[in-house]
Scaffold this motif. Structure first.
Motif, PDB file in Angstrom:
ATOM      1  N   ALA A  20      -1.596  -7.984   0.802  1.00  0.00           N
ATOM      2  CA  ALA A  20      -2.963  -8.396   0.474  1.00  0.00           C
ATOM      3  C   ALA A  20      -3.977  -7.459   1.116  1.00  0.00           C
ATOM      4  CB  ALA A  20      -3.196  -9.832   0.932  1.00  0.00           C
ATOM      5  N   THR A  21      -3.712  -7.067   2.347  1.00  0.00           N
ATOM      6  CA  THR A  21      -4.597  -6.122   3.033  1.00  0.00           C
ATOM      7  C   THR A  21      -4.636  -4.781   2.312  1.00  0.00           C
ATOM      8  OG1 THR A  21      -4.117  -7.196   5.144  1.00  0.00           O
ATOM      9  CG2 THR A  21      -5.042  -4.972   5.234  1.00  0.00           C
ATOM     10  N   GLY A  22      -3.467  -4.300   1.895  1.00  0.00           N
ATOM     11  CA  GLY A  22      -3.407  -3.038   1.160  1.00  0.00           C
ATOM     12  C   GLY A  22      -4.156  -3.108  -0.157  1.00  0.00           C
ATOM     13  N   ALA A  23      -4.059  -4.251  -0.831  1.00  0.00           N
ATOM     14  CA  ALA A  23      -4.765  -4.417  -2.101  1.00  0.00           C
ATOM     15  C   ALA A  23      -6.278  -4.404  -1.889  1.00  0.00           C
ATOM     16  CB  ALA A  23      -4.337  -5.713  -2.771  1.00  0.00           C
ATOM     17  N   ILE A  24      -6.731  -5.013  -0.810  1.00  0.00           N
ATOM     18  CA  ILE A  24      -8.169  -5.015  -0.504  1.00  0.00           C
ATOM     19  C   ILE A  24      -8.643  -3.602  -0.181  1.00  0.00           C
ATOM     20  CG2 ILE A  24      -9.891  -5.792   1.182  1.00  0.00           C
ATOM     21  CD1 ILE A  24      -8.271  -8.439   1.296  1.00  0.00           C
ATOM     22  N   ILE A  25      -7.859  -2.880   0.603  1.00  0.00           N
ATOM     23  CA  ILE A  25      -8.222  -1.497   0.932  1.00  0.00           C
ATOM     24  C   ILE A  25      -8.280  -0.656  -0.334  1.00  0.00           C
ATOM     25  CG2 ILE A  25      -7.404   0.600   2.076  1.00  0.00           C
ATOM     26  CD1 ILE A  25      -6.257  -1.255   4.270  1.00  0.00           C
ATOM     27  N   ASN A  26      -7.300  -0.827  -1.206  1.00  0.00           N
ATOM     28  CA  ASN A  26      -7.271  -0.047  -2.446  1.00  0.00           C
ATOM     29  C   ASN A  26      -8.416  -0.405  -3.374  1.00  0.00           C
ATOM     30  OD1 ASN A  26      -5.051   1.452  -1.753  1.00  0.00           O
ATOM     31  ND2 ASN A  26      -3.605   0.058  -2.706  1.00  0.00           N
ATOM     32  N   ALA A  27      -8.793  -1.678  -3.415  1.00  0.00           N
ATOM     33  CA  ALA A  27      -9.911  -2.091  -4.264  1.00  0.00           C
ATOM     34  C   ALA A  27     -11.202  -1.417  -3.814  1.00  0.00           C
ATOM     35  CB  ALA A  27     -10.060  -3.603  -4.247  1.00  0.00           C
ATOM     36  N   ASN A  28     -11.337  -1.226  -2.510  1.00  0.00           N
ATOM     37  CA  ASN A  28     -12.530  -0.559  -1.999  1.00  0.00           C
ATOM     38  C   ASN A  28     -12.502   0.939  -2.251  1.00  0.00           C
ATOM     39  OD1 ASN A  28     -13.706  -2.908  -1.044  1.00  0.00           O
ATOM     40  ND2 ASN A  28     -12.656  -2.769   0.911  1.00  0.00           N
ATOM     41  N   ARG A  29     -11.315   1.510  -2.422  1.00  0.00           N
ATOM     42  CA  ARG A  29     -11.178   2.945  -2.683  1.00  0.00           C
ATOM     43  C   ARG A  29     -11.375   3.298  -4.143  1.00  0.00           C
ATOM     44  NH1 ARG A  29      -6.007   4.375   0.490  1.00  0.00           N
ATOM     45  NH2 ARG A  29      -6.983   4.730   2.460  1.00  0.00           N
ATOM     46  N   ASN A  30     -11.041   2.371  -5.031  1.00  0.00           N
ATOM     47  CA  ASN A  30     -11.085   2.636  -6.468  1.00  0.00           C
ATOM     48  C   ASN A  30     -12.538   2.723  -6.922  1.00  0.00           C
ATOM     49  OD1 ASN A  30     -10.696   2.740  -9.216  1.00  0.00           O
ATOM     50  ND2 ASN A  30      -9.146   1.142  -9.224  1.00  0.00           N
ATOM     51  N   GLN A  31     -12.877   3.791  -7.607  1.00  0.00           N
ATOM     52  CA  GLN A  31     -14.255   3.991  -8.077  1.00  0.00           C
ATOM     53  C   GLN A  31     -14.271   4.097  -9.594  1.00  0.00           C
ATOM     54  OE1 GLN A  31     -15.862   7.419  -6.120  1.00  0.00           O
ATOM     55  NE2 GLN A  31     -16.114   6.350  -4.190  1.00  0.00           N
ATOM     56  N   ASN A  32     -14.747   3.057 -10.252  1.00  0.00           N
ATOM     57  CA  ASN A  32     -14.912   3.053 -11.705  1.00  0.00           C
ATOM     58  C   ASN A  32     -13.643   3.462 -12.452  1.00  0.00           C
ATOM     59  OD1 ASN A  32     -17.615   2.328 -11.361  1.00  0.00           O
ATOM     60  ND2 ASN A  32     -18.218   4.461 -11.156  1.00  0.00           N
ATOM     61  N   GLY A  33     -12.520   2.868 -12.104  1.00  0.00           N
ATOM     62  CA  GLY A  33     -11.266   3.187 -12.769  1.00  0.00           C
ATOM     63  C   GLY A  33     -10.654   4.502 -12.347  1.00  0.00           C
ATOM     64  N   GLN A  34     -11.191   5.106 -11.315  1.00  0.00           N
ATOM     65  CA  GLN A  34     -10.684   6.369 -10.787  1.00  0.00           C
ATOM     66  C   GLN A  34      -9.909   6.090  -9.505  1.00  0.00           C
ATOM     67  OE1 GLN A  34     -11.640   9.625 -12.170  1.00  0.00           O
ATOM     68  NE2 GLN A  34     -12.238   8.332 -13.875  1.00  0.00           N
ATOM     69  N   CYS A  35      -8.790   6.754  -9.345  1.00  0.00           N
ATOM     70  CA  CYS A  35      -7.982   6.603  -8.143  1.00  0.00           C
ATOM     71  C   CYS A  35      -8.087   7.855  -7.287  1.00  0.00           C
ATOM     72  CB  CYS A  35      -6.511   6.365  -8.501  1.00  0.00           C
ATOM     73  SG  CYS A  35      -6.226   4.740  -9.212  1.00  0.00           S
ATOM     74  N   LEU A  36      -7.890   7.666  -6.013  1.00  0.00           N
ATOM     75  CA  LEU A  36      -7.952   8.775  -5.067  1.00  0.00           C
ATOM     76  C   LEU A  36      -6.596   9.467  -5.012  1.00  0.00           C
ATOM     77  CD1 LEU A  36      -9.601  10.234  -2.863  1.00  0.00           C
ATOM     78  CD2 LEU A  36      -8.694   8.568  -1.248  1.00  0.00           C
ATOM     79  N   TYR A  37      -6.585  10.766  -5.231  1.00  0.00           N
ATOM     80  CA  TYR A  37      -5.371  11.577  -5.160  1.00  0.00           C
ATOM     81  C   TYR A  37      -5.561  12.666  -4.113  1.00  0.00           C
ATOM     82  CZ  TYR A  37      -4.003   9.516  -9.617  1.00  0.00           C
ATOM     83  OH  TYR A  37      -3.665   8.644 -10.610  1.00  0.00           O
ATOM     84  N   ARG A  38      -4.446  13.238  -3.685  1.00  0.00           N
ATOM     85  CA  ARG A  38      -4.493  14.346  -2.740  1.00  0.00           C
ATOM     86  C   ARG A  38      -3.605  15.466  -3.275  1.00  0.00           C
ATOM     87  NH1 ARG A  38      -3.782  12.618   3.208  1.00  0.00           N
ATOM     88  NH2 ARG A  38      -5.555  11.479   2.454  1.00  0.00           N
ATOM     89  N   ASP A  39      -4.153  16.680  -3.310  1.00  0.00           N
ATOM     90  CA  ASP A  39      -3.342  17.803  -3.804  1.00  0.00           C
ATOM     91  C   ASP A  39      -2.479  18.363  -2.670  1.00  0.00           C
ATOM     92  OD1 ASP A  39      -4.982  19.415  -2.233  1.00  0.00           O
ATOM     93  OD2 ASP A  39      -6.058  20.286  -3.926  1.00  0.00           O
ATOM     94  N   ARG A  40      -1.696  19.366  -2.974  1.00  0.00           N
ATOM     95  CA  ARG A  40      -0.750  19.887  -1.984  1.00  0.00           C
ATOM     96  C   ARG A  40      -1.431  20.586  -0.817  1.00  0.00           C
ATOM     97  NH1 ARG A  40       1.960  24.574  -5.668  1.00  0.00           N
ATOM     98  NH2 ARG A  40       0.003  25.429  -6.388  1.00  0.00           N
ATOM     99  N   TYR A  41      -2.723  20.856  -0.934  1.00  0.00           N
ATOM    100  CA  TYR A  41      -3.473  21.476   0.149  1.00  0.00           C
ATOM    101  C   TYR A  41      -4.211  20.450   1.010  1.00  0.00           C
ATOM    102  CZ  TYR A  41      -2.532  25.434  -2.837  1.00  0.00           C
ATOM    103  OH  TYR A  41      -1.906  26.368  -3.619  1.00  0.00           O
ATOM    104  N   GLY A  42      -4.041  19.165   0.677  1.00  0.00           N
ATOM    105  CA  GLY A  42      -4.666  18.103   1.449  1.00  0.00           C
ATOM    106  C   GLY A  42      -6.049  17.705   0.978  1.00  0.00           C
ATOM    107  N   ARG A  43      -6.538  18.337  -0.100  1.00  0.00           N
ATOM    108  CA  ARG A  43      -7.863  17.993  -0.617  1.00  0.00           C
ATOM    109  C   ARG A  43      -7.769  16.712  -1.439  1.00  0.00           C
ATOM    110  NH1 ARG A  43      -8.608  23.999  -2.612  1.00  0.00           N
ATOM    111  NH2 ARG A  43      -6.897  23.211  -3.863  1.00  0.00           N
ATOM    112  N   GLU A  44      -8.709  15.827  -1.233  1.00  0.00           N
ATOM    113  CA  GLU A  44      -8.737  14.571  -1.977  1.00  0.00           C
ATOM    114  C   GLU A  44      -9.671  14.684  -3.168  1.00  0.00           C
ATOM    115  OE1 GLU A  44      -9.846  11.658   0.926  1.00  0.00           O
ATOM    116  OE2 GLU A  44      -7.807  11.515   1.700  1.00  0.00           O
ATOM    117  N   TYR A  45      -9.292  14.038  -4.272  1.00  0.00           N
ATOM    118  CA  TYR A  45     -10.130  14.029  -5.467  1.00  0.00           C
ATOM    119  C   TYR A  45      -9.852  12.760  -6.240  1.00  0.00           C
ATOM    120  CZ  TYR A  45      -5.813  15.452  -7.814  1.00  0.00           C
ATOM    121  OH  TYR A  45      -4.525  15.498  -8.278  1.00  0.00           O
ATOM    122  N   TYR A  46     -10.794  12.376  -7.108  1.00  0.00           N
ATOM    123  CA  TYR A  46     -10.668  11.195  -7.960  1.00  0.00           C
ATOM    124  C   TYR A  46     -10.305  11.629  -9.365  1.00  0.00           C
ATOM    125  CZ  TYR A  46     -12.619   8.296  -4.294  1.00  0.00           C
ATOM    126  OH  TYR A  46     -12.795   7.624  -3.125  1.00  0.00           O
TER     127      TYR A  46
END
Length: 88
Positions: free
Chosen positions: A59-85
């Protein structure tokens, strides 16, 4: 029985590194952490403590993820450590 209660959350944490998205890793990590904590703090029935802890961690993980999700976009990280939606 006790080694299994310790090994299960550790296996889940190891598998969390194989997840593709940050959301999947967060959910796996919080679930495993909750299970481990629940098993450690419960004296009577460690299996039930692990189950309750896993549910609370999930439940805690779901709440954290809900706060991370922006307009149907998910947070990803590339092989260089850069984060993008990007679309989930």
């Amino acid at each position: 029985m006790k080694p299994a209660l310790i090994a299960l959350p550790l296996c889940a944490l190891a598998l969390a590194g194989c997840m593709e998205t940050q959301e999947e890793r967060t959910l796996a990590t919080t679930t495993a952490g909750g299970a481990a904590l629940g098993a450690m703090i419960t004296d009577d029935d460690r299996g039930r403590g692990a189950a309750v802890g896993a549910a609370l961690g999930m439940a805690t993980g779901a709440i954290i993820n809900a706060n991370r999700n922006q307009n149907g976009q998910c947070l990803y990280r590339d092989r260089y450590g850069r984060e993008y939606y990007a679309p989930c």
